[in-house]
Design a protein around this motif. Sequence first.
Motif, short mmCIF file in Angstrom:
data_model
loop_
_atom_site.label_atom_id
_atom_site.label_comp_id
_atom_site.label_asym_id
_atom_site.label_seq_id
_atom_site.Cartn_x
_atom_site.Cartn_y
_atom_site.Cartn_z
N ASP A 201 0.84 -1.20 0.00
CA ASP A 201 0.00 0.00 0.00
C ASP A 201 0.87 1.24 0.00
O ASP A 201 2.10 1.17 -0.19
N ALA A 202 0.24 2.41 0.23
CA ALA A 202 0.94 3.69 0.11
C ALA A 202 2.02 3.88 1.17
O ALA A 202 2.87 4.78 1.03
N SER A 203 2.04 3.06 2.20
CA SER A 203 3.09 3.19 3.23
C SER A 203 4.38 2.52 2.81
O SER A 203 5.40 2.66 3.49
N ASP A 204 4.38 1.81 1.69
CA ASP A 204 5.52 1.00 1.29
C ASP A 204 6.49 1.74 0.38
O ASP A 204 6.12 2.66 -0.35
N THR A 205 7.74 1.28 0.43
CA THR A 205 8.77 1.65 -0.55
C THR A 205 9.22 0.36 -1.21
O THR A 205 9.68 -0.57 -0.55
N VAL A 206 9.07 0.31 -2.53
CA VAL A 206 9.30 -0.92 -3.31
C VAL A 206 10.61 -0.79 -4.07
O VAL A 206 10.78 0.16 -4.86
N LEU A 207 11.53 -1.71 -3.85
CA LEU A 207 12.79 -1.72 -4.59
C LEU A 207 12.70 -2.72 -5.74
O LEU A 207 12.37 -3.89 -5.54
N LEU A 208 13.02 -2.23 -6.95
CA LEU A 208 12.99 -3.06 -8.16
C LEU A 208 14.41 -3.10 -8.73
O LEU A 208 14.82 -2.18 -9.45
N PRO A 209 15.17 -4.15 -8.43
CA PRO A 209 16.57 -4.20 -8.89
C PRO A 209 16.74 -4.74 -10.30
O PRO A 209 17.84 -4.77 -10.81
N GLY A 210 15.66 -5.19 -10.94
CA GLY A 210 15.76 -5.82 -12.25
C GLY A 210 15.28 -4.92 -13.37
O GLY A 210 14.74 -3.83 -13.15
N PHE A 217 9.22 -7.03 -13.05
CA PHE A 217 9.65 -5.75 -12.49
C PHE A 217 8.79 -4.60 -13.01
O PHE A 217 8.50 -3.65 -12.27
N LEU A 218 8.39 -4.66 -14.27
CA LEU A 218 7.51 -3.61 -14.80
C LEU A 218 6.18 -3.62 -14.06
O LEU A 218 5.65 -2.56 -13.70
N PRO A 235 19.53 1.30 -11.98
CA PRO A 235 19.90 1.30 -13.40
C PRO A 235 20.38 -0.06 -13.88
O PRO A 235 20.13 -0.47 -15.01
N ALA A 236 21.07 -0.79 -13.00
CA ALA A 236 21.52 -2.15 -13.30
C ALA A 236 21.70 -2.87 -11.97
O ALA A 236 22.02 -2.26 -10.95
N ARG A 248 19.23 2.86 2.33
CA ARG A 248 19.11 4.29 2.05
C ARG A 248 17.66 4.73 1.92
O ARG A 248 17.26 5.78 2.41
N HIS A 249 16.84 3.90 1.25
CA HIS A 249 15.46 4.29 0.98
C HIS A 249 14.47 3.65 1.94
O HIS A 249 13.26 3.82 1.77
N SER A 250 14.96 2.90 2.93
CA SER A 250 14.09 2.20 3.88
C SER A 250 13.08 1.34 3.13
O SER A 250 11.87 1.39 3.39
N ALA A 251 13.56 0.55 2.18
CA ALA A 251 12.69 -0.28 1.36
C ALA A 251 11.97 -1.32 2.22
O ALA A 251 12.57 -1.91 3.13
N THR A 252 10.70 -1.52 1.92
CA THR A 252 9.89 -2.49 2.66
C THR A 252 9.50 -3.70 1.81
O THR A 252 9.11 -4.74 2.35
N ARG A 253 9.54 -3.55 0.49
CA ARG A 253 9.19 -4.66 -0.41
C ARG A 253 10.28 -4.80 -1.45
O ARG A 253 10.76 -3.79 -1.98
N LEU A 254 10.64 -6.02 -1.77
CA LEU A 254 11.74 -6.27 -2.69
C LEU A 254 11.33 -7.32 -3.71
O LEU A 254 11.00 -8.45 -3.36
N TYR A 255 11.28 -6.92 -4.99
CA TYR A 255 11.02 -7.85 -6.09
C TYR A 255 12.35 -8.49 -6.50
O TYR A 255 13.36 -7.78 -6.63
N LEU A 256 12.32 -9.81 -6.74
CA LEU A 256 13.55 -10.55 -7.02
C LEU A 256 13.29 -11.67 -8.00
O LEU A 256 12.15 -12.05 -8.27
#
Length: 516
Positions: A201-210, A217-218, A235-236, A248-256
């Motif tokens: 939800d809106a409280s999350d920060t999502v990291l997309l490393p791919g 990832f899209l 970027p890569a 750094r970004h306090s990511a809460t969700r990580l796609y892998l």
Amino acid sequence: MTIAGGFLSNTTTTPGRAALAIGGGAGRRWSYDALRRGALAVARALRAEFGPHPGPEVRIAVLLGNREEFPRLFLGAAVAGIPVMVLDPAWSDAELAAVLRDTPPSRLFCESAGEPLTRYVPPAALLEVPGPRFEAWLGDHGGGEDPGGPAGFAGFAGVPDSAPFYVGFTSGSTGRPKGVVRSHRSWLRTFDRYTDEFGIDASDTVLLPGSLAHSHFLFGLVHALHVGATVCLMPAFDAGRALDDIERHSATRLYLVPTMFQALLDHARRHPGRRFPGVRSLLSVGAKWSPARRAQAGELFPNADAVEFYGATELSLVSVLHGDDDGPRESVGRPAAGVELSLRSPSGEEVGVNEPGQVHVRSDMLFTRYLSAEDGEGPDRDGWFTVGDIGRLDERGYLHLVGRKKGMLISGGLNVHPEEVTAALLQLEEIAEAAVVGLPDEHWGDLVCAVVRWHGEARLALTEVRDRAAAHVSRQKCPRRLFETDALPYTSSGKIDHGRVRGILLDGRHGMREVM
């Protein structure tokens, strides 16, 4: 409603909230309002060029890395009602040429307009991003006063949710990429399932490393913007930088994908002392995790739900296995809400419990059709579709994948699915990664061979591997030759490239060492 509808709503309710960050440190950041303005400029330019009611033959293509212009182009095209072909920068020239020759776009946005782009796309239709022609295109067509808020998009209403918005391409180690046409509705329904299943939800920060060229990832990008979350793009992929970005970004969700997760673990072991208790979900797709790898998730992410799910570019979400699920670890979970499964024999009949069959899927999340009729048909008239995976359903309704119909080996007259052998090998804690391929053999037909990367300093002999793997798969299917390597080759989507593995073994000049 289009797939940009939720994003647009968030631009009015939380315009100053961070929508997008690209790169660590001093990387570029966009608020929801700034991203809205960028997408609106693209939508205006596309409508000015192709008219208020672009025909079905109009498509744009994007051949970019994870740059800031990508989300602007993708969302702007969705608002304008024009589908986007997302091309992969990691493709070979031959793969790129095959797609452009068969289905040339009306306009192509790229980082560099060289071969084979200029051979198949008219120079006037190519725009380098960033570049003066791109900026001029936005200025000439997308200029004018931006009224802001909902009024800024009032002129773009009327795109039906049944309309296509995206052409993704199937990943793989061989063959021409197949274009997969998706409707707005199919992703909107998938948004609903992801929100309910994973609680993003809106409280999350999502990291997309791919790479955004891959639908996993899209989708993560567009879904996060749909629910009002903040998205961090890399970027890569780089394991060390990914861990830095989580912090750094306090990511809460990580796609892998599993290979990325293994890289994070390996980096963390070389640089001990870091943990990330703020991460709530690890969302992995593409291949099975070994039970040992799944157990290791707690080393770095003690509070994260290590989620594996099964899906495909054509299917969206099919089944889910949460970290706290008491189901079998070797499965890919139970069907997601609204998903029906039908496992069928070669004659089309339903198979019984624990009997292997081709996995057919029906849901409101499926794709519409393939871009080229040569690639096959879409769902049948009853709404069922299969990508050719072979699986079985156990007594509790958990789906176990055992292979692909097209990748099946025939060894000594026995049908062998490489995936079921790989799953057995990954039950051995000494094996971190494994690739199973068939090599030609006069006696066996396909000789079952495995290439493994060991976990740490552990090593096993061939007989030990066969003896222990036989507890999980028929001994006749266990590898008859075993090779070890320090690194397996991957496709651009992060999957093990089995075609290259087999080619390396056939070539005979390689760094893979045979284990006796």
